[in-house]
Design a protein around this motif. Sequence first.
Motif, PDB file in Angstrom:
ATOM      1  N   ASP A   1       4.417  11.285  -3.021  1.00  0.00           N
ATOM      2  CA  ASP A   1       3.223  11.622  -3.606  1.00  0.00           C
ATOM      3  C   ASP A   1       2.592  10.183  -2.268  1.00  0.00           C
ATOM      4  N   LEU A   2       3.755   9.135  -2.470  1.00  0.00           N
ATOM      5  CA  LEU A   2       3.034   7.884  -1.634  1.00  0.00           C
ATOM      6  C   LEU A   2       2.938   7.965  -0.330  1.00  0.00           C
ATOM      7  N   PRO A   3       2.018   7.170   0.616  1.00  0.00           N
ATOM      8  CA  PRO A   3       2.118   7.853   1.815  1.00  0.00           C
ATOM      9  C   PRO A   3       3.435   7.285   2.160  1.00  0.00           C
ATOM     10  N   GLU A   4       3.753   8.298   3.815  1.00  0.00           N
ATOM     11  CA  GLU A   4       4.818   7.939   4.671  1.00  0.00           C
ATOM     12  C   GLU A   4       4.774   6.018   5.149  1.00  0.00           C
ATOM     13  N   PRO A   5       5.733   5.038   4.453  1.00  0.00           N
ATOM     14  CA  PRO A   5       5.668   4.360   5.904  1.00  0.00           C
ATOM     15  C   PRO A   5       4.864   3.435   6.836  1.00  0.00           C
ATOM     16  N   ASP A   6       4.142   2.765   7.171  1.00  0.00           N
ATOM     17  CA  ASP A   6       4.076   1.726   8.674  1.00  0.00           C
ATOM     18  C   ASP A   6       4.719   1.626   8.921  1.00  0.00           C
ATOM     19  N   GLY A   7       6.274   1.082   8.860  1.00  0.00           N
ATOM     20  CA  GLY A   7       6.640   0.233   9.344  1.00  0.00           C
ATOM     21  C   GLY A   7       7.936  -0.507   8.399  1.00  0.00           C
ATOM     22  N   ARG A   8       8.316  -0.524   9.199  1.00  0.00           N
ATOM     23  CA  ARG A   8      10.094  -1.780   8.256  1.00  0.00           C
ATOM     24  C   ARG A   8      10.450  -3.128   8.346  1.00  0.00           C
ATOM     25  N   MET A   9      10.198  -3.736   7.335  1.00  0.00           N
ATOM     26  CA  MET A   9      10.534  -5.415   7.306  1.00  0.00           C
ATOM     27  C   MET A   9      12.189  -5.226   7.464  1.00  0.00           C
ATOM     28  N   GLY A  10      13.083  -5.056   8.163  1.00  0.00           N
ATOM     29  CA  GLY A  10      14.773  -5.269   7.610  1.00  0.00           C
ATOM     30  C   GLY A  10      14.302  -3.677   6.916  1.00  0.00           C
ATOM     31  N   ASN A  11      15.208  -3.660   6.045  1.00  0.00           N
ATOM     32  CA  ASN A  11      15.941  -2.456   5.045  1.00  0.00           C
ATOM     33  C   ASN A  11      14.579  -1.783   4.808  1.00  0.00           C
ATOM     34  N   SER A  12      13.190  -2.075   4.219  1.00  0.00           N
ATOM     35  CA  SER A  12      12.032  -2.564   3.714  1.00  0.00           C
ATOM     36  C   SER A  12      11.183  -1.383   4.313  1.00  0.00           C
ATOM     37  N   PRO A  13      10.584  -0.586   3.649  1.00  0.00           N
ATOM     38  CA  PRO A  13       9.192  -0.052   4.436  1.00  0.00           C
ATOM     39  C   PRO A  13       8.311  -1.072   3.531  1.00  0.00           C
ATOM     40  N   VAL A  14       6.587  -0.583   4.840  1.00  0.00           N
ATOM     41  CA  VAL A  14       5.860  -1.553   4.415  1.00  0.00           C
ATOM     42  C   VAL A  14       4.247  -0.845   4.386  1.00  0.00           C
ATOM     43  N   TRP A  15       3.536  -0.885   3.575  1.00  0.00           N
ATOM     44  CA  TRP A  15       2.728  -0.295   4.907  1.00  0.00           C
ATOM     45  C   TRP A  15       1.427  -1.118   4.437  1.00  0.00           C
ATOM     46  N   ARG A  16       0.897  -0.390   5.744  1.00  0.00           N
ATOM     47  CA  ARG A  16      -0.484  -1.487   5.811  1.00  0.00           C
ATOM     48  C   ARG A  16      -1.681  -1.388   4.693  1.00  0.00           C
ATOM     49  N   LYS A  17      -2.155  -2.457   4.634  1.00  0.00           N
ATOM     50  CA  LYS A  17      -3.178  -2.397   3.153  1.00  0.00           C
ATOM     51  C   LYS A  17      -4.281  -1.027   3.451  1.00  0.00           C
ATOM     52  N   GLU A  18      -4.619  -1.051   4.720  1.00  0.00           N
ATOM     53  CA  GLU A  18      -5.844   0.028   4.727  1.00  0.00           C
ATOM     54  C   GLU A  18      -5.036   1.631   4.054  1.00  0.00           C
ATOM     55  N   THR A  19      -3.994   1.715   4.778  1.00  0.00           N
ATOM     56  CA  THR A  19      -2.969   3.032   4.370  1.00  0.00           C
ATOM     57  C   THR A  19      -2.935   3.318   2.496  1.00  0.00           C
ATOM     58  N   ILE A  20      -3.147   2.126   1.914  1.00  0.00           N
ATOM     59  CA  ILE A  20      -2.446   1.847   0.368  1.00  0.00           C
ATOM     60  C   ILE A  20      -4.106   2.016   0.050  1.00  0.00           C
ATOM     61  N   ASP A  21      -5.012   1.443   0.162  1.00  0.00           N
ATOM     62  CA  ASP A  21      -6.461   1.350  -0.046  1.00  0.00           C
ATOM     63  C   ASP A  21      -6.611   3.080   0.373  1.00  0.00           C
ATOM     64  N   ALA A  22      -6.394   3.853   0.907  1.00  0.00           N
ATOM     65  CA  ALA A  22      -6.615   5.383   1.297  1.00  0.00           C
ATOM     66  C   ALA A  22      -6.151   5.715   0.396  1.00  0.00           C
ATOM     67  N   TRP A  23      -5.138   5.934  -0.247  1.00  0.00           N
ATOM     68  CA  TRP A  23      -4.615   6.653  -0.977  1.00  0.00           C
ATOM     69  C   TRP A  23      -4.471   6.270  -2.785  1.00  0.00           C
TER      70      TRP A  23
END
Length: 69
Positions: free
Chosen positions: A30-52
Motif C-alpha cells: 500500500d506504500l510506494p516503493e522507497p526512493d532509496g536507502r539510507m544505510g539499511n533503512s528505506p527512504v522516500w522523497r517528500k514529493e512521493t509521499i505527498d502524492a501517495w
Amino acid sequence: MMDNLLTSKDIAGLIGVKLETVHRYRVRGDLPEPDGRMGNSPVWRKETIDAWIASRRGHGWRKGQTAGE
C-alpha cells in the motif's frame, strides 16, 4: 526529515499512525516503493509521499468497501 527524505518514522508522524502501521502498509504494497536507502533503512522523497497521501481514500475507509458505504 533529512534533505527532503522521509523515513518510515517520519511517514508515521506525518499521517498520524504507529510505525508498525507504516511497516504493514509496506508489506501489503500500500506504500510506494522507497526512493532509496539510507544505510539499511528505506527512504522516500517528500514529493512521493505527498502524492501517495493525496491519492489515499478518506479516513476510515477500509479495503473492500465501495464509495458510499
